[in-house]
Design a protein around this motif. Structure first.
Motif, short mmCIF file in Angstrom:
data_model
loop_
_atom_site.label_atom_id
_atom_site.label_comp_id
_atom_site.label_asym_id
_atom_site.label_seq_id
_atom_site.Cartn_x
_atom_site.Cartn_y
_atom_site.Cartn_z
N LEU A 79 10.09 9.09 8.42
CA LEU A 79 8.69 8.36 9.00
C LEU A 79 7.42 8.09 7.52
N ILE A 80 7.54 9.00 6.60
CA ILE A 80 6.51 7.93 5.83
C ILE A 80 7.52 7.37 4.54
N GLU A 81 8.62 7.73 4.66
CA GLU A 81 9.19 6.97 3.99
C GLU A 81 9.77 5.19 4.64
N GLU A 82 9.85 5.37 5.90
CA GLU A 82 9.42 4.22 6.47
C GLU A 82 8.87 3.04 6.15
N MET A 83 7.10 4.16 6.47
CA MET A 83 5.96 3.59 6.14
C MET A 83 5.21 3.62 4.55
N ALA A 84 5.76 4.18 4.00
CA ALA A 84 5.55 3.35 2.74
C ALA A 84 6.37 2.91 2.31
N ALA A 85 7.49 2.55 2.36
CA ALA A 85 8.64 1.43 1.87
C ALA A 85 8.21 -0.35 2.77
N ASP A 86 7.57 0.22 4.14
CA ASP A 86 6.91 -1.31 4.93
C ASP A 86 5.22 -1.55 4.03
N VAL A 87 4.30 -0.58 3.86
CA VAL A 87 3.36 -0.39 2.36
C VAL A 87 3.73 -1.73 1.24
N ILE A 88 4.62 -1.23 0.81
CA ILE A 88 4.89 -1.98 -0.41
C ILE A 88 5.85 -3.08 -0.10
N ALA A 89 6.48 -3.35 0.73
CA ALA A 89 6.79 -5.05 0.95
C ALA A 89 5.75 -5.94 1.41
N GLN A 90 5.25 -5.01 1.99
CA GLN A 90 3.40 -5.83 2.67
C GLN A 90 3.07 -6.38 1.82
N GLN A 91 2.29 -5.34 0.61
CA GLN A 91 1.72 -5.35 -0.51
C GLN A 91 2.04 -6.44 -1.16
N THR A 92 3.09 -6.08 -1.62
CA THR A 92 3.60 -7.20 -3.20
C THR A 92 3.52 -8.43 -2.17
N SER A 93 4.02 -8.73 -1.73
CA SER A 93 4.33 -9.88 -0.85
C SER A 93 2.65 -10.74 -1.08
N GLU A 94 1.57 -10.10 -0.01
CA GLU A 94 0.00 -10.75 -0.13
C GLU A 94 -0.28 -9.93 -1.80
N MET A 95 0.32 -9.41 -2.93
CA MET A 95 -0.66 -9.58 -3.83
C MET A 95 -0.08 -10.83 -4.21
N ASN A 96 1.26 -10.78 -4.54
CA ASN A 96 1.75 -11.88 -4.76
C ASN A 96 0.56 -13.41 -5.06
N ARG A 97 0.92 -13.73 -3.25
CA ARG A 97 -0.32 -14.49 -2.40
C ARG A 97 -1.43 -14.45 -3.19
N MET A 98 -2.45 -13.60 -2.82
CA MET A 98 -3.53 -13.45 -3.88
C MET A 98 -3.55 -13.88 -5.55
N ARG A 99 -2.65 -14.27 -5.79
CA ARG A 99 -2.18 -13.91 -7.72
C ARG A 99 -2.04 -15.75 -7.65
N SER A 100 -1.53 -16.21 -6.69
CA SER A 100 -1.67 -17.91 -6.69
C SER A 100 -2.72 -18.51 -5.75
N MET A 101 -4.04 -17.83 -5.59
CA MET A 101 -4.94 -18.20 -5.17
C MET A 101 -6.16 -18.18 -5.92
#
Length: 225
Positions: free
Chosen positions: A203-225
């Motif tokens: 379960l921790i593995e799944e939560m950590a994987a979700d954090v990586i996927a979601q925050q990588t996407s958000e980070m790329n969006r913020m860099r473009s902003m």
């Protein structure tokens, strides 16, 4: 006619193998329950011994068909270790600071995209905090680490930076918010990556994987902003 559950297990990742074995065991047990009465009659008549789990062998070795009991014994233990508990405890605090920063955007941000980004961060990370708190409660872990300086976690903004962010308005807020949040997301990804390599709980593995996927996407969006 014997009933078999075929499972394809990825050989590159022990975690994927562990999840696959667990899924195979569950599937086999469900199948066993579904055909218990018919299986018993066939067994009495010299027919099938019941459902099996097909486990791929090591490189160069043939696959094996295991009974549900044998597969359950071979399934790796995913009991939480210290890295799992540390990740949940620290990420709750880490997310908490992200929510604090995002909460400032409603009245201080100068652009609509920044306000919407902050709203998405709040919508995503509040439930994640709830899930991690629930996981700690279920597994008997404390909500906070004792004697740990959470300010040293990767990506955490300093109190001076938070004070500066609270005082900023308009475009100045937007720029500082994006810079701080990009760094904050980078830190969260680092922590999640460590949890994947050092933790043991699925379960921790799944939560950590979700954090990586979601925050990588958000980070790329913020860099473009």
């Amino acid at each position: 006619m014997p009933l078999e559950v075929a499972v394809l297990i990825h050989r590159r990742s022990p975690r994927v193998r562990r999840s696959a074995v667990a899924a195979a065991v569950a599937a086999a047990l469900l199948a066993l329950g579904a055909c218990e009465s018919g299986g018993d009659k066939k067994a009495e008549a010299g027919g099938s011994k019941g459902p099996g789990v097909v486990a791929p062998g090591k490189p160069g070795q043939p696959a094996r068909t295991l009974s549900p009991e044998e597969a359950a014994k071979e399934a790796p233990d995913d009991s939480p270790n210290s890295a799992d508990f540390a990740y949940a405890q620290m990420m709750i605090v880490h997310h908490g600071q992200a929510l604090e920063m995002a909460g400032l955007a409603g009245e201080r941000a100068g652009s609509t995209p920044v306000k919407r980004l902050a709203e998405r961060i709040e919508a995503a990370q509040k439930p994640e905090i709830g899930a991690m708190n629930g996981w700690l409660k279920t597994n008997g872990g404390a909500k906070r680490q004792q004697g740990h300086d959470h300010g040293t976690m990767p990506g955490m903004a300093t109190e001076a930076q938070l004070t500066q962010l609270r005082a900023a308005r308009g475009a100045a807020f937007d720029e500082l918010f994006l810079k701080l949040m990009i760094t904050h997301h980078q830190g969260a990804i680092t922590m999640a990556t460590d949890a994947l390599s050092q933790g043991n709980n699925i379960l921790i593995e799944e939560m950590a994987a979700d954090v990586i996927a979601q925050q990588t996407s958000e980070m790329n969006r913020m860099r473009s902003m």
